[in-house]
Design an enzyme around this catalytic site. Structure first.
Site, PDB file in Angstrom:
ATOM      1  N   ARG A 189       0.820  -1.213   0.000  1.00  0.00           N
ATOM      2  CA  ARG A 189       0.000   0.000   0.000  1.00  0.00           C
ATOM      3  C   ARG A 189       0.854   1.262   0.000  1.00  0.00           C
ATOM      4  O   ARG A 189       0.356   2.332  -0.297  1.00  0.00           O
ATOM      5  CB  ARG A 189      -0.920  -0.007   1.219  1.00  0.00           C
ATOM      6  CG  ARG A 189      -1.838  -1.212   1.253  1.00  0.00           C
ATOM      7  CD  ARG A 189      -2.546  -1.295   2.575  1.00  0.00           C
ATOM      8  NE  ARG A 189      -3.436  -0.168   2.756  1.00  0.00           N
ATOM      9  CZ  ARG A 189      -4.681  -0.131   2.343  1.00  0.00           C
ATOM     10  NH1 ARG A 189      -5.200  -1.167   1.746  1.00  0.00           N
ATOM     11  NH2 ARG A 189      -5.432   0.931   2.531  1.00  0.00           N
ATOM     12  N   GLY A 213      -5.807   7.714   8.844  1.00  0.00           N
ATOM     13  CA  GLY A 213      -6.733   8.834   8.638  1.00  0.00           C
ATOM     14  C   GLY A 213      -6.133  10.128   9.147  1.00  0.00           C
ATOM     15  O   GLY A 213      -4.925  10.205   9.402  1.00  0.00           O
ATOM     16  N   GLU A 258      -3.209   6.832 -19.982  1.00  0.00           N
ATOM     17  CA  GLU A 258      -2.828   5.742 -19.085  1.00  0.00           C
ATOM     18  C   GLU A 258      -1.374   5.320 -19.340  1.00  0.00           C
ATOM     19  O   GLU A 258      -0.635   5.012 -18.400  1.00  0.00           O
ATOM     20  CB  GLU A 258      -3.797   4.566 -19.259  1.00  0.00           C
ATOM     21  CG  GLU A 258      -3.443   3.318 -18.481  1.00  0.00           C
ATOM     22  CD  GLU A 258      -3.378   3.488 -16.968  1.00  0.00           C
ATOM     23  OE1 GLU A 258      -3.736   4.565 -16.452  1.00  0.00           O
ATOM     24  OE2 GLU A 258      -2.935   2.532 -16.303  1.00  0.00           O
ATOM     25  N   GLU A 298       4.714   7.096 -13.279  1.00  0.00           N
ATOM     26  CA  GLU A 298       4.575   6.505 -11.936  1.00  0.00           C
ATOM     27  C   GLU A 298       5.756   5.625 -11.565  1.00  0.00           C
ATOM     28  O   GLU A 298       6.254   5.703 -10.457  1.00  0.00           O
ATOM     29  CB  GLU A 298       3.337   5.581 -11.890  1.00  0.00           C
ATOM     30  CG  GLU A 298       2.032   6.223 -11.646  1.00  0.00           C
ATOM     31  CD  GLU A 298       0.915   5.186 -11.590  1.00  0.00           C
ATOM     32  OE1 GLU A 298       0.131   5.251 -10.647  1.00  0.00           O
ATOM     33  OE2 GLU A 298       0.818   4.318 -12.489  1.00  0.00           O
ATOM     34  N   HIS A 341      -1.398  22.678 -31.174  1.00  0.00           N
ATOM     35  CA  HIS A 341      -1.868  23.868 -30.449  1.00  0.00           C
ATOM     36  C   HIS A 341      -1.013  24.142 -29.220  1.00  0.00           C
ATOM     37  O   HIS A 341      -1.495  24.733 -28.251  1.00  0.00           O
ATOM     38  CB  HIS A 341      -3.336  23.694 -30.060  1.00  0.00           C
ATOM     39  CG  HIS A 341      -4.247  23.573 -31.236  1.00  0.00           C
ATOM     40  ND1 HIS A 341      -4.410  24.579 -32.157  1.00  0.00           N
ATOM     41  CD2 HIS A 341      -5.022  22.553 -31.670  1.00  0.00           C
ATOM     42  CE1 HIS A 341      -5.262  24.185 -33.101  1.00  0.00           C
ATOM     43  NE2 HIS A 341      -5.637  22.949 -32.827  1.00  0.00           N
ATOM     44  N   LYS A 387      -0.762   2.728  -2.817  1.00  0.00           N
ATOM     45  CA  LYS A 387      -1.726   1.950  -3.597  1.00  0.00           C
ATOM     46  C   LYS A 387      -3.142   2.454  -3.364  1.00  0.00           C
ATOM     47  O   LYS A 387      -3.915   2.594  -4.290  1.00  0.00           O
ATOM     48  CB  LYS A 387      -1.607   0.472  -3.206  1.00  0.00           C
ATOM     49  CG  LYS A 387      -2.547  -0.452  -3.954  1.00  0.00           C
ATOM     50  CD  LYS A 387      -2.123  -0.599  -5.395  1.00  0.00           C
ATOM     51  CE  LYS A 387      -3.039  -1.494  -6.199  1.00  0.00           C
ATOM     52  NZ  LYS A 387      -2.911  -1.204  -7.648  1.00  0.00           N
TER      53      LYS A 387
END
Ligand code: G6P
Length: 606
Positions: free
Chosen positions: A27, A99, A481, A488, A504, A601
């Site tokens: 994570r 949290g 993606e 990443e 542009h 994650k």
């Protein structure tokens, strides 16, 4: 992001907690710690990896109750002191917290006046002091936790240990997940089932505002006003094997390679060859309700958002219903207009992303109808939605999303087919899409067989400071993606642009030092795309083309040819070479492929 594990039973808690924390490493975190009770409270915490924590835990760290944590810094730098668990001054209560406590400063000031001494910079430490104040007077850890939490504003998943009550752990949830694991004369709790599956597959998810006490012989759940709640255990489909690398060098490569199977699982039992429709049992929508929607609005974060852009395209093409995707993190803050005839679709692999969850809650509050396209069964977002589609892609461990991305796009193809056949999509077109969906797994195998070829290209292009990714209409989310994957995990700067927008502005960047990855499907826009390649080449730009036919060497330096499917479904296949490209670039640059710097994650904070 932060992870919690707790154990109560007759075994030694420390090895179980360390094992659980290892399972949560994916994570993303920067420090780890644990606390056990053995007459007194004993804690160990370190900045660094769970392996560093394991090395710091003495052999005689015995005790059958404990809590553990992996921290991802929000308040205060990563350090031994800021790592959890946090304890009160008397070393009676230990707390791990996921949290953010929003009124931490105010609570800290009051507690300091009352004589508390703080040792860390974290918001979480206030919880230990608050609970310790009450537990002295009440002799009930449950009551002390409830009383303390009433003073707290913010989000939390917590686990609390009291040295005077060595047979129990109290956990609570508000905006940050807590799941209980039911064992044989032992109980577990964690922020993610990944930490539990080695020991049990019987789990209970807490709701926001719910607390639980776990003891070796069971658990009970209750609300903030001490009302008991009734919970039915769920059986988790995944076992510990799903969380192993399975012989691959990285989880990311394993998950990329699993896609023939994961896409097949997303499709299983859902394609109806008789009426050329999709069976989606969890939508909870009658055909009448389905017909009544005039718009589809899709929300998600990161790769989930980009897969939502592919989804919007599919819904518009197959069902001719206006559809668009937006980052959930933006949507929730702009006081969105919620329409009764719009269907909202929230996407999340983890089912925990806080911004997406908050956006769903905002939609529900305003009376919006929300479907979830979610991978993790029983997760917060899945439970919050009115209905939805589970991906069944199995646990995704690597931070960068791959198999969940393709499965989400496949789920959208099913949803769009379902809507389309309720509206005006002909049976012939329905059949065409059904057949195309069935071809996907074998075609993904064909692309995976090009691994060596793509690895060679990755090595060739990886040493550039930046890369441009372009695509038109269906190819644009694929380009986004692709750029996301590359930045990443390889830290190579990558920008994605609609091919039509290149002239542009971004064309100014094009030159020998800025190669372009161009998504060039064989669709009605092929000629336009080839013209764009000509413009890039005219400025000395190098081009790696990903498409359906070998490139004219005047227009591209290199080319990856992928099998053609139905035009609407092609974006799913075009994504896969870009995953491999990013993976091999990251390996070539010696990056921490599965745990890229600064990322998590599941982003469970705002
Ligand atoms: C994080 C991850 C991304 C992921 C996003 C949404 O930012 O690093 O890879 O796409 O969250 O995650 P979700 O679990 O909601 O799909």
């Amino acid at each position: 992001m932060c992870g919690i594990v707790a154990y109560v039973g007759s075994k030694d808690a420390a090895p179980i907690l360390l094992e659980g924390l290892q399972r949560l490493e994916y994570r993303g975190y920067d420090s780890a710690g644990l606390a056990i009770v053995n007459k007194t409270l004993r804690t160990r915490k370190v900045k660094g990896r769970v392996a560093d924590l394991a090395a710091a835990v003495p052999a005689r760290f015995k005790g059958g109750v404990g809590i553990g944590h992996t921290r991802w810094a929000t308040h205060g730098v990563p350090s031994d002191v800021n790592a959890h668990p946090h304890v009160d001054g008397a070393e009676r209560v230990a707390v791990v917290h996921n949290g953010i406590i929003e009124n931490a400063d105010e609570l800290r000031a009051k507690l300091t006046v009352d004589g508390a001494t703080f040792t860390s910079e974290t918001d979480s430490e206030v919880l230990a002091h608050l609970i310790a104040r009450t537990v002295k007077d009440t002799d009930s850890l449950e009551e002390a936790v409830r009383t303390a939490l009433k003073r707290v504003v913010g989000t939390y998943g917590i686990a609390v240990l009291d040295a005077e009550r060595p047979g129990e752990v109290v956990v609570a949830r508000n905006g940050s997940p807590i799941v209980l694991g039911i064992g044989e004369k032992e109980m577990f709790a964690a922020s993610d089932v990944a930490a539990l599956v080695r020991y049990t597959r019987q789990v209970v998810h807490l709701e926001d505002g719910e607390l639980a006490t776990i003891k070796a012989d069971g658990f009970h759940t209750f609300t903030m006003d001490a009302t008991e709640t009734a919970k039915e255990p769920l059986t988790v489909d995944w076992d510990a094997g799903h969380y192993d690398t399975g012989g691959y060098e990285h989880y990311l490569l394993k998950e990329i390679s699993e896609q023939p199977e994961t896409v097949a699982r997303t499709l299983r039992g859902r394609v109806d060859d008789r009426f050329h429709i999709a069976h989606l049992g969890g939508l909870n929508l009658t055909p009448h309700e389905t017909r009544a929607f005039r718009r589809v609005k899709i929300i998600g974060c990161g790769s989930a958002y980009y897969s939502g852009q592919i989804g919007a395209q599919l819904v518009e093409e197959l069902a001719r219903i206006p559809a668009d995707a937006e980052p959930a993190s933006e949507f929730r803050y702009r006081n969105p207009v919620v329409e009764h005839d719009t269907l909202y679709v929230a996407i999340s692999q983890s089912g925990e992303t806080y911004d997406t969850l908050a956006a769903v809650q905002e939609l529900k509050r305003k009376g919006g109808r929300v479907l979830g396209i979610v991978n993790t069964v029983g997760s917060a977002i899945a439970r919050e939605c009115d209905g939805g589609i589970y991906l069944h892609a199995g646990p995704e461990v690597s931070v960068a999303s791959t198999k969940a991305f393709t499965s989400t796009a496949v789920a959208f193809a099913l949803l769009a087919l379902h809507f389309g056949r309720v509206h005006d999509l002909s049976p012939a077109d329905g059949r065409r899409i059904c057949e195309g969906l069935r071809r996907l797994p074998a075609q993904i195998e064909e692309i995976l067989a090009k691994d060596d070829e793509i690895a060679g290209l990755a090595r060739k292009y990886a040493d550039h400071a930046g890369m441009m990714f372009i695509g038109r209409v269906r190819g644009y989310p694929v380009a986004r993606e692709g750029a996301q994957k590359l930045k990443e995990i390889s830290y190579v700067h990558a920008e994605a642009y609609p091919a039509s927008e290149l002239k542009h502005g971004p064309l100014a960047l094009i030159g020998p030092d800025m190669p372009t990855v161009a998504i060039v499907p064989d669709d009605e826009l092929l000629d336009k795309n080839l013209t764009t390649l000509g413009e890039i080449r005219a400025r000395g730009g190098r081009v790696l083309m990903v498409g359906h036919r070998a490139a004219d060497p005047r227009l591209a330096d290199d080319c990856v040819v992928v099998p053609k499917n139905e035009t609407e479904l092609d974006p799913i296949l075009l994504t896969i070479p870009l995953q491999l490209l990013a993976y091999h670039a990251a390996v070539a640059l010696d990056r921490d492929v599965d745990k890229p710097r600064n990322l998590a994650k599941s982003v469970t904070v705002e």
